[in-house]
Scaffold this active site. Structure first.
Site, PDB file in Angstrom:
ATOM      1  N   HIS A 130      18.683 -88.515 -75.156  1.00  0.00           N
ATOM      2  CA  HIS A 130      18.185 -87.480 -74.257  1.00  0.00           C
ATOM      3  C   HIS A 130      17.703 -86.254 -75.029  1.00  0.00           C
ATOM      4  CE1 HIS A 130      22.454 -86.494 -74.914  1.00  0.00           C
ATOM      5  NE2 HIS A 130      22.086 -85.219 -74.793  1.00  0.00           N
ATOM      6  N   GLN A 166      18.768 -86.582 -79.040  1.00  0.00           N
ATOM      7  CA  GLN A 166      20.163 -86.764 -79.454  1.00  0.00           C
ATOM      8  C   GLN A 166      20.894 -87.731 -78.545  1.00  0.00           C
ATOM      9  OE1 GLN A 166      22.387 -83.006 -77.514  1.00  0.00           O
ATOM     10  NE2 GLN A 166      20.650 -82.408 -78.800  1.00  0.00           N
ATOM     11  N   ARG A 219      22.198 -86.165 -83.747  1.00  0.00           N
ATOM     12  CA  ARG A 219      20.760 -85.911 -83.678  1.00  0.00           C
ATOM     13  C   ARG A 219      19.988 -87.080 -84.276  1.00  0.00           C
ATOM     14  NH1 ARG A 219      22.480 -80.442 -84.626  1.00  0.00           N
ATOM     15  NH2 ARG A 219      22.470 -80.797 -86.885  1.00  0.00           N
ATOM     16  N   HIS A 268      25.327 -88.928 -77.481  1.00  0.00           N
ATOM     17  CA  HIS A 268      26.755 -88.654 -77.624  1.00  0.00           C
ATOM     18  C   HIS A 268      27.556 -89.953 -77.477  1.00  0.00           C
ATOM     19  CE1 HIS A 268      25.532 -84.529 -77.222  1.00  0.00           C
ATOM     20  NE2 HIS A 268      25.174 -84.692 -75.965  1.00  0.00           N
ATOM     21  N   GLU A 311      28.066 -85.523 -70.022  1.00  0.00           N
ATOM     22  CA  GLU A 311      27.622 -84.202 -69.600  1.00  0.00           C
ATOM     23  C   GLU A 311      26.684 -84.330 -68.412  1.00  0.00           C
ATOM     24  OE1 GLU A 311      25.861 -82.791 -73.223  1.00  0.00           O
ATOM     25  OE2 GLU A 311      23.901 -83.670 -72.795  1.00  0.00           O
TER      26      GLU A 311
END
Length: 267
Positions: free
Chosen positions: A135, A58, A155, A60, A77
């Site tokens: 990642h 996935q 995803r 972001h 994150e």
């Protein structure tokens, strides 16, 4: 203010998690989110992640990319590894740079799994995952995650699970260059250390209050003890808990405590 636990089922989660989180009642719990008991959103989200299978591959978006898509913010994150089975791995970036068309094709046919840079991990390691980083978290890992509080995941590949993929958005925000080594903090680093210094948020690992940069005291702080106990006035927090401390409010560490402390922005 101590945050409340929210159990999140995931197809890759576990039916057995530490007793501090209560029973799973046969559900596959993959994440424990720590949420504001008043119901209002906080800008940062802290969570535990427990993996029994591999997560999807996935990516972001950044803040700007997220706002272009009508979202309030992007998602940076970071992961602090608490436990890892032998040969447990994280996928961080790709081993070869791919064009957008090539990335789409390997995502569709599943070969993206073989282009991932899979790295063996150990407890105590820390990884920052900037937006755009392709990642994946492998099986057999328990970790703490600090992130911007937004539920946006694109995803690219999900090992045949019956969940939606997001190839157009995911490919549009993906970077295919190698994962930067400077974003890793090894397990043998000093206990009292700045693990991440902005830009969206910062993370410190500390064993005592005077091991924490003084500048963080001016910020609201999210504190998650890894071992031991942290006291803020009459409130106590230990492993499996998260407490939010307002600016200028002091905290005390019990002997043997190691805690991760997050704050908004740079230190």
């Amino acid at each position: 203010m101590k945050l409340k636990q929210h159990h999140v089922e995931k197809p890759w989660g576990r039916e057995s998690i530490p007793q501090a989180f209560g029973p799973t009642n046969g559900k596959r719990i993959g994440e424990i989110w720590f949420e504001n008991p008043t119901g209002s959103d906080l800008p940062l989200l802290m969570k535990y992640i427990f993996t029994n299978e591999r997560l999807s591959i996935q990516v972001h978006p950044s803040d700007q990319q997220a706002r272009e898509r009508g979202l309030p913010r992007g998602k940076s994150e970071c992961w602090y590894i608490l436990d890892a089975e032998p040969n447990a791995r994280l996928g961080l970036g790709l081993t070869d740079e791919l064009s957008a068309d090539e990335l789409r094709q390997v995502a569709i046919d599943g070969r993206i799994e073989h282009f991932m840079d899979w790295r063996k991990v150990a407890p105590g390691e820390f990884y920052f995952i900037p937006p755009g980083t392709i990642h994946a978290i492998g099986a057999g890992i328990t970790l703490l995650e600090f992130q911007q509080n937004v539920d946006v995941t694109y995803r690219l590949f999900d090992y045949g699970r019956p969940r939606a993929l997001h190839l157009d958005d995911g490919i549009a925000v993906s970077k295919t260059d190698p994962y930067p080594e400077g974003l890793v903090r090894r397990a043998d680093a000093p206990t009292d250390a700045i693990l991440l210094d902005g830009p969206e948020f910062s993370v410190v690992r500390a064993s005592r209050p005077d091991g924490i940069p003084a500048s963080i005291d001016a910020s609201r702080r999210w504190v998650m003890p890894v071992t031991g106990q942290v006291a803020v006035g009459d409130e106590l927090a230990g492993p499996g808990e998260c407490i939010v401390i307002e600016p200028a409010v002091a905290m005390e560490f019990a002997n043997g405590t190691i805690a991760l402390i997050g704050s908004e922005g740079a230190l």
